[in-house]
Design an enzyme around this catalytic site. Structure first.
Site, PDB file in Angstrom:
ATOM      1  N   LYS A 115      -7.762   7.114  13.711  1.00 57.37           N
ATOM      2  CA  LYS A 115      -7.355   8.462  13.288  1.00 57.37           C
ATOM      3  C   LYS A 115      -7.554   9.512  14.386  1.00 57.37           C
ATOM      4  O   LYS A 115      -6.878  10.531  14.417  1.00 57.37           O
ATOM      5  CB  LYS A 115      -8.133   8.892  12.049  1.00 57.37           C
ATOM      6  CG  LYS A 115      -7.788   8.136  10.770  1.00 57.37           C
ATOM      7  CD  LYS A 115      -6.597   8.741  10.064  1.00 57.37           C
ATOM      8  CE  LYS A 115      -6.361   8.263   8.647  1.00 57.37           C
ATOM      9  NZ  LYS A 115      -6.672   6.916   8.285  1.00 57.37           N
ATOM     10  N   SER A 171      -7.799  -1.573  12.165  1.00 55.83           N
ATOM     11  CA  SER A 171      -7.709  -0.111  12.210  1.00 55.83           C
ATOM     12  C   SER A 171      -9.023   0.653  12.167  1.00 55.83           C
ATOM     13  O   SER A 171      -9.080   1.810  12.575  1.00 55.83           O
ATOM     14  CB  SER A 171      -6.791   0.373  11.073  1.00 55.83           C
ATOM     15  OG  SER A 171      -7.181  -0.208   9.847  1.00 55.83           O
TER      16      SER A 171
HETATM   17  C1  LIG Z   1      -6.047   6.013   7.468  1.00 54.31           C
HETATM   18  C2  LIG Z   1      -6.271   4.577   7.691  1.00 54.31           C
HETATM   19  C3  LIG Z   1      -5.233   3.623   7.534  1.00 54.31           C
HETATM   20  C4  LIG Z   1      -3.840   3.975   7.051  1.00 54.31           C
HETATM   21  O1  LIG Z   1      -3.208   4.965   7.809  1.00 54.31           O
HETATM   22  P1  LIG Z   1      -2.000   5.814   7.190  1.00 54.31           P
HETATM   23  O2  LIG Z   1      -1.470   6.624   8.299  1.00 54.31           O
HETATM   24  O3  LIG Z   1      -2.591   6.666   6.080  1.00 54.31           O
HETATM   25  O4  LIG Z   1      -1.011   4.839   6.624  1.00 54.31           O
HETATM   26  C5  LIG Z   1      -5.514   2.287   7.818  1.00 54.31           C
HETATM   27  N1  LIG Z   1      -6.753   1.894   8.195  1.00 54.31           N
HETATM   28  C6  LIG Z   1      -7.768   2.772   8.347  1.00 54.31           C
HETATM   29  C7  LIG Z   1      -9.099   2.254   8.764  1.00 54.31           C
HETATM   30  C8  LIG Z   1      -7.569   4.138   8.095  1.00 54.31           C
HETATM   31  O5  LIG Z   1      -8.591   5.000   8.248  1.00 54.31           O
END
Ligand SMILES: *Cc1c(COP(=O)(O)O)cnc(C)c1O
Length: 325
Positions: free
Chosen positions: A54, A307
């Protein structure tokens, strides 16, 4: 800036974020590669200083607004990875952040955000109350409310992951991406489809609360009921006034699937035991999709976007205790 991120926007974003965001490695998973008879690569966004990707979108948004609008501070109502990124980035970009949280947010999460350098304001007893306060700070005090996904600068920031994937593995066949608000998939998909349109893009959501999938099927933003999921970072709606990500995800994503809590849990555990990585549920949905759905990846080069790592290690311990190892 148009609502679909062009490669140009993403190149600019890469330049804007490079001093503060990590250019993350793409590493092979030996165990997943063997299990699926494919070359499975992991894009390690869990290594970002705030523990999730993010930061990329937030840094690009702040850089784009730095000249004129940051002096009164920034705000958001996110308890999760977006809130942490805003808190951390504000301090490093020479401004200050106030994160609005409800009184229900547990003390360890409040402390985590304070440790990232932000002021926490406890307001009301729900996420909605916290969001209303963030909007008030924006309206009355001139603070900037940084959007978590539905914004061209945020999308282009997340798109830098796609650019890095194409630099490191230009001939990638297939990428699996966690799907919630769609900033992550929309950004990565824009970069990849512009460079290697042959690469297939699959979005993955949990069975619980998959608002983007329901919205794609309805052809307009819809709300879904939320339930508890190990992939808690994939919760939340796409916004009934969604302007960018619904259209963008529709145009760059080839297919999608949903994964069960069982599959997410065993994927988290496998990443922990075999790849020695502590990742959160949202980061394990790609591995869960390989396990639970019959994707034809044999002999192919596949990337999973890992992510984030924002998980209580006790969750892993509990999953570990529940299996017959
Ligand atoms: C926010 C997030 C997502 C998804 O991202 P979007 O842009 O909302 O689709 C996936 N994995 C993690 C760890 C996140 O913090």
């Amino acid at each position: 800036m148009s609502s679909t991120s062009s490669l140009h926007d993403i190149f600019l974003a890469a330049r804007h974020i490079k001093d503060l965001a990590l250019r993350t490695p793409l590493v092979p998973s030996i165990s997943l590669s063997r299990r699926f008879d494919a070359e499975v690569l992991l894009k390690l966004e869990n290594l970002q200083p705030t523990g999730a990707f993010k930061l990329r979108g937030v840094l690009n948004w702040m850089t784009a607004h730095a000249q004129t609008t940051l002096e009164k501070g920034v705000t958001t109502a996110s308890t999760g990875n977006h809130g942490r990124a805003v808190a951390w980035a504000a301090q490093r970009m020479g401004t200050h952040a106030t994160i609005c949280l409800s009184s229900l947010v547990p003390p360890n999460k409040v402390a985590a955000i304070e440790n990232m350098g932000a002021k926490v304001k406890i307001c009301g007893h729900s996420q909605d109350d916290a969001f209303i306060e963030a909007q008030r700070l924006a309206h009355d005090d001139g603070m900037q409310l940084i959007p978590p996904f539905d914004d061209p600068y945020v999308i282009a920031g997340q798109g830098t992951i796609g650019l890095e994937l194409m630099e490191d593995a230009p001939d990638l066949d297939h990428v699996f991406i966690g799907l919630s608000g769609g900033g992550l998939l929309g950004g990565i998909g824009s970069a990849i489809k512009a460079i290697n349109p042959h690469c297939r893009i699959t979005g993955v959501s949990p069975l619980e609360g998959a608002a983007m999938i329901a919205s794609l099927e309805a052809g307009r933003p819809v709300e879904v009921t939320e339930g508890a999921t190990l992939a808690d970072s994939l919760g939340g709606g796409i916004g009934m006034d969604n302007r960018h990500t619904l259209r963008l995800v529709h145009s760059v994503m080839d297919d999608y699937c949903q994964v069960s809590e069982n599959a997410i849990g065993s994927a988290m555990l496998a990443l922990f035991k075999d790849d020695k990585m502590l990742v959160e549920g949202a980061a394990a949905v790609g591995a869960a999709a390989l396990e639970e759905h019959a994707f034809d990846i044999q002999g192919k080069r596949v990337a999973l976007v890992i992510s984030g790592n924002n998980v209580d290690p006790a969750v892993i311990t509990r999953l570990y205790a529940a299996t017959n190892h």
